[in-house]
Design an enzyme around this catalytic site. Structure first.
Site, short mmCIF file in Angstrom:
data_model
loop_
_atom_site.label_atom_id
_atom_site.label_comp_id
_atom_site.label_asym_id
_atom_site.label_seq_id
_atom_site.Cartn_x
_atom_site.Cartn_y
_atom_site.Cartn_z
CD GLU A 6 -1.95 -12.95 13.09
OE1 GLU A 6 -2.52 -12.95 11.98
OE2 GLU A 6 -0.74 -13.11 13.26
CB ILE A 65 14.74 -15.39 22.23
CG1 ILE A 65 13.54 -14.86 23.01
CG2 ILE A 65 15.61 -16.28 23.11
CD1 ILE A 65 12.59 -15.95 23.50
CD GLU A 67 18.90 -15.40 16.36
OE1 GLU A 67 20.08 -15.71 16.24
OE2 GLU A 67 18.07 -16.13 16.96
CE LYS A 124 5.75 -17.61 12.01
NZ LYS A 124 5.73 -16.24 12.39
CE LYS A 173 7.59 -18.68 15.77
NZ LYS A 173 6.65 -18.07 16.71
NE ARG A 175 -2.11 -1.60 3.47
CZ ARG A 175 -2.36 -1.29 4.74
NH1 ARG A 175 -3.35 -0.49 5.05
NH2 ARG A 175 -1.62 -1.78 5.71
N1 HSE Z 1 2.09 -15.42 16.27
C1 HSE Z 1 3.35 -15.71 16.87
C2 HSE Z 1 3.19 -15.84 18.37
C3 HSE Z 1 4.39 -14.66 16.64
O1 HSE Z 1 2.10 -15.66 18.92
O2 HSE Z 1 4.17 -16.13 19.03
C4 HSE Z 1 5.10 -14.80 15.35
O3 HSE Z 1 5.67 -16.06 15.18
#
Ligand code: HSE
Length: 430
Positions: free
Chosen positions: A192, A138, A131, A107, A207, A49
């Protein structure tokens, strides 16, 4: 000595993370230049946008043509913070082809296509750093890839999703049910609008794949990770956990088998003792517990998401890649030499907490115990509470394979005296 020609950086995406990366690049410009050995210059920002006001970013740098940006040929580093598989994958490989190294926070892409992206980076003699893809601020990728490169990692046990940790922590501390805790997480902006990726464990599984691959020097893809979400965890499960001196967390667990010949990676809710350091990780925080031969137990803790924390990890990579660039070298690439087989969930060995609803009459306990014995699953404790001819039976097992436990539960369900299997929860971290 400071080089005067700046390193040119393109930003793909300028949302919560990208805008923080741009801001810190500007506000910390002198420090970044001193640490890298050359100034860094924001050379372009690809967005969806273009009309949105972006404070602190020269509007002349904004473009909607990300492909043209990564093809410029004069870029040193492309920072990819758009997420998702496409167009991110094509943009990253195009960036390598046109001479840039890449810093990514993606990820899902790394878990799915990490090997191909590493190969593309190597082919073009460029860096691929990420990272920020696991647990926000972290430091995990670099410690596993570099600090622990001389050690042998046996286990990575982590809370790598903040949204689900917030929900489970709320259920634990208030007695709320899943939906109530999810509603609060949504209202506070942790979850979300569509929380599927978090609550069904997809985010944590990506992850886990990345962490397992680096920890065990073995390719572990998203499909190799056993995944169970946390939507079925109930207030009753928390009550059972409390009775055992435990709480419940959604854990990402990457393990080397005891004989060292294979590895496993999984994500599922599990009980862990309150005495375990991961039990005290509250709210939306992340933490990862690493066990290695020589180091023993290490714990990494901090904010696992959010604009600033994720930007911190991106900028750390930017500095590392910038230094490599100036030194005419690259950092460590993919290390998959061990090529250990990734075993299925059936081969995972752990303890189980099983709640059964049974008829309260003579011989039922013996029948249930026989089923466990027939499948080679040893019982540690049994607790029974009877009411009006029915009873609730809680069995905690010694360590057994997931396959043996699965067979046990299937046979239990066939018994007339077993009215139902109320819950099955793995017990970890003991
Ligand atoms: N939605 C993820 C969480 C953050 O709640 O940790 C991004 O990986």
């Amino acid at each position: 000595m400071m080089r005067t020609r700046p390193l040119k950086v393109a930003l793909l995406g300028c949302g919560v993370v990208g805008s923080e990366v741009a801001r810190i690049m500007t506000t910390h410009a002198d420090d970044l230049a001193a640490r890298i050995g050359a100034p860094v210059e924001l050379a372009g920002v690809a967005v969806r946008r273009p009309d949105k006001v972006r404070e602190g970013i020269d509007p002349a740098l904004i473009t909607t043509d990300a492909t043209a940006l990564v093809k410029r040929g004069d870029l040193d580093i492309v920072v990819e913070v758009i997420g998702g598989i496409e167009p991110a994958r094509t943009l990253i490989t195009t960036a390598f082809e046109h001479g840039a190294s890449v810093v990514s926070a993606n990820k899902a892409l790394l878990a799915q296509d990490g090997a191909a992206l590493h190969a593309a980076a190597e082919e073009h003699g460029k860096d691929l750093y990420y990272e920020a893809a696991v647990a926000g601020a972290i430091p995990l990728i670099r410690p596993l890839r570099e600090s622990l490169a001389g050690d042998k990692v046996n286990r990575v046990l982590g809370i790598v999703n903040g949204t689900t940790n917030f929900i489970l922590d709320k259920m634990d501390s208030t007695g709320a049910g899943y939906q109530e805790a999810l509603d609060e997480a949504t209202a506070l902006g942790y979850a979300e609008a569509d929380p599927t990726a978090d609550v069904e464990g997809f985010d944590a599984a990506a992850k886990a794949a990345i962490l397992a691959g680096i920890a065990f020097h073995t390719r572990v893809r998203l499909d190799d990770v056993h995944r169970e979400g946390m939507t079925e965890v109930t207030a009753a499960d928390f009550a059972s956990a409390k009775e055992m001196g435990c709480t419940i967390k959604l854990l990402a667990i990457c393990e080397r088998a005891e004989d060292g010949a294979s590895v496993t990676a999984r994500v599922h809710p599990a009980m862990i003792p309150l005495s375990h350091p991961l039990a005290s990780v509250r709210g939306a925080y992340n933490a990862v517990f690493v066990e290695s031969d020589a180091s023993g137990q290490l714990m990494f803790y901090g904010p696992g998401a959010g604009g600033s924390p994720t930007a911190s990890a991106v900028l750390g990579d930017l500095v590392a890649v910038g230094r490599n660039r100036l030194g005419g070298t690259t950092g460590p690439g993919e290390s998959a030499y061990a090529a250990l087989p990734v075993s299925s969930m059936g081969e995972v060995v752990t303890r189980y907490h099983i709640s059964l609803d049974v008829a309260d009459k003579p011989g039922v306990l013996a029948q249930v115990a026989t089923v466990f014995a027939e499948h080679g699953v040893s019982i540690d404790t049994v607790r029974q509470q009877g009411k009006d001819g029915e009873a609730s039976l809680v069995v905690v097992t010694h360590r057994a394979s997931d396959a043996a436990l699965g067979g046990t539960v299937e046979a239990l369900r066939k018994l007339d005296t077993v009215r139902g299997v109320a819950s099955i929860m793995r017990v970890e971290g003991e």
